[in-house]
Scaffold this active site. Sequence first.
Site, short mmCIF file in Angstrom:
data_model
loop_
_atom_site.label_atom_id
_atom_site.label_comp_id
_atom_site.label_asym_id
_atom_site.label_seq_id
_atom_site.Cartn_x
_atom_site.Cartn_y
_atom_site.Cartn_z
N HIS A 1 0.81 -1.22 0.00
CA HIS A 1 0.00 0.00 0.00
C HIS A 1 0.85 1.28 0.00
O HIS A 1 0.35 2.34 0.34
CB HIS A 1 -0.96 -0.02 1.19
CG HIS A 1 -1.88 -1.20 1.16
ND1 HIS A 1 -3.07 -1.22 0.48
CD2 HIS A 1 -1.74 -2.43 1.70
CE1 HIS A 1 -3.64 -2.41 0.61
NE2 HIS A 1 -2.86 -3.16 1.34
N GLU B 1 -5.42 4.49 -4.88
CA GLU B 1 -4.98 5.49 -3.89
C GLU B 1 -3.56 5.97 -4.18
O GLU B 1 -2.79 5.27 -4.82
CB GLU B 1 -5.05 4.86 -2.49
CG GLU B 1 -6.45 4.39 -2.14
CD GLU B 1 -6.53 3.54 -0.88
OE1 GLU B 1 -7.56 3.64 -0.19
OE2 GLU B 1 -5.59 2.76 -0.60
N ASP C 1 -6.28 -1.14 -3.62
CA ASP C 1 -6.75 -2.02 -2.55
C ASP C 1 -7.62 -3.12 -3.13
O ASP C 1 -8.48 -2.86 -3.97
CB ASP C 1 -7.61 -1.24 -1.54
CG ASP C 1 -6.81 -0.28 -0.68
OD1 ASP C 1 -5.57 -0.32 -0.71
OD2 ASP C 1 -7.45 0.51 0.04
N HIS D 1 -8.33 -6.60 1.69
CA HIS D 1 -7.69 -5.62 2.58
C HIS D 1 -8.55 -5.37 3.83
O HIS D 1 -8.02 -5.24 4.93
CB HIS D 1 -7.46 -4.32 1.81
CG HIS D 1 -6.67 -3.27 2.50
ND1 HIS D 1 -5.63 -3.52 3.37
CD2 HIS D 1 -6.77 -1.92 2.44
CE1 HIS D 1 -5.12 -2.38 3.81
NE2 HIS D 1 -5.80 -1.39 3.26
N HIS E 1 -13.90 1.70 3.69
CA HIS E 1 -13.28 0.64 2.89
C HIS E 1 -14.23 -0.56 2.76
O HIS E 1 -14.42 -1.09 1.67
CB HIS E 1 -11.96 0.18 3.52
CG HIS E 1 -10.79 1.03 3.14
ND1 HIS E 1 -10.43 2.14 3.86
CD2 HIS E 1 -9.91 0.93 2.12
CE1 HIS E 1 -9.36 2.69 3.30
NE2 HIS E 1 -9.02 1.98 2.24
N HIS F 1 -1.20 2.84 -5.43
CA HIS F 1 -1.54 1.43 -5.24
C HIS F 1 -3.04 1.22 -5.33
O HIS F 1 -3.82 2.17 -5.33
CB HIS F 1 -1.02 0.94 -3.88
CG HIS F 1 -1.73 1.57 -2.74
ND1 HIS F 1 -1.41 2.84 -2.27
CD2 HIS F 1 -2.75 1.13 -1.96
CE1 HIS F 1 -2.22 3.14 -1.26
NE2 HIS F 1 -3.04 2.12 -1.06
#
Length: 190
Positions: A46, A154, A52, A56, A142, A50
């Site tokens: 991360h 992100e 997710d 995660h 998330h 990157h």
Amino acid sequence: MKIYDITQEVFTSAVYPGDEKPSYVRNSSMEKGDVCNVTVITMCAHNGTHMDAPFHFVKDGKTIEELNLYHCVGNCTLKAFDKQPSAEELREVLKHSQKKLLLKGPVVISMELARCILEYDLELIGVESQSVAPLEAPREVHVELLEKEVVLLEGLKLDEAEEGEYFLVAAPVKLGGCDGAPVRAILMEL
């Protein structure tokens, strides 16, 4: 055609608070007489720019290599904000945007904004910060987005790209079983 590299350089990239900074060791070096240069990298999945994976934050969620790559590549909308948008402001953008949306500026996704994103069936949401969610409460947002398999991109570097419509290429590195992965993200003018 103009191409914008919207990726942070890994070794100088931003790091989420508490994560280890990326580093490398040159195991073989032509400068030292070796036949070639060989580098070993140490980094969190991360760091920098990157993506997710649901795994995660979702116990039985998909890992990074299981993501639908069609959600990572295709037409996208880039929208700039000078401050955190309200739900109404985001809805207005979502009404006219592609299924992939990049948000430029100091934007984090609150639960209210996450629900707006789900109303419009977004495939991907991208932000410049190291987390789409507020640092003080990352889990709820998330989970809300990753359970619906919205791709979270992100750590983008959007300073050179203007608002508008682009073609996005943001495929994650295929790290089997991982909760996230580095991405070399680019935007191409349509």
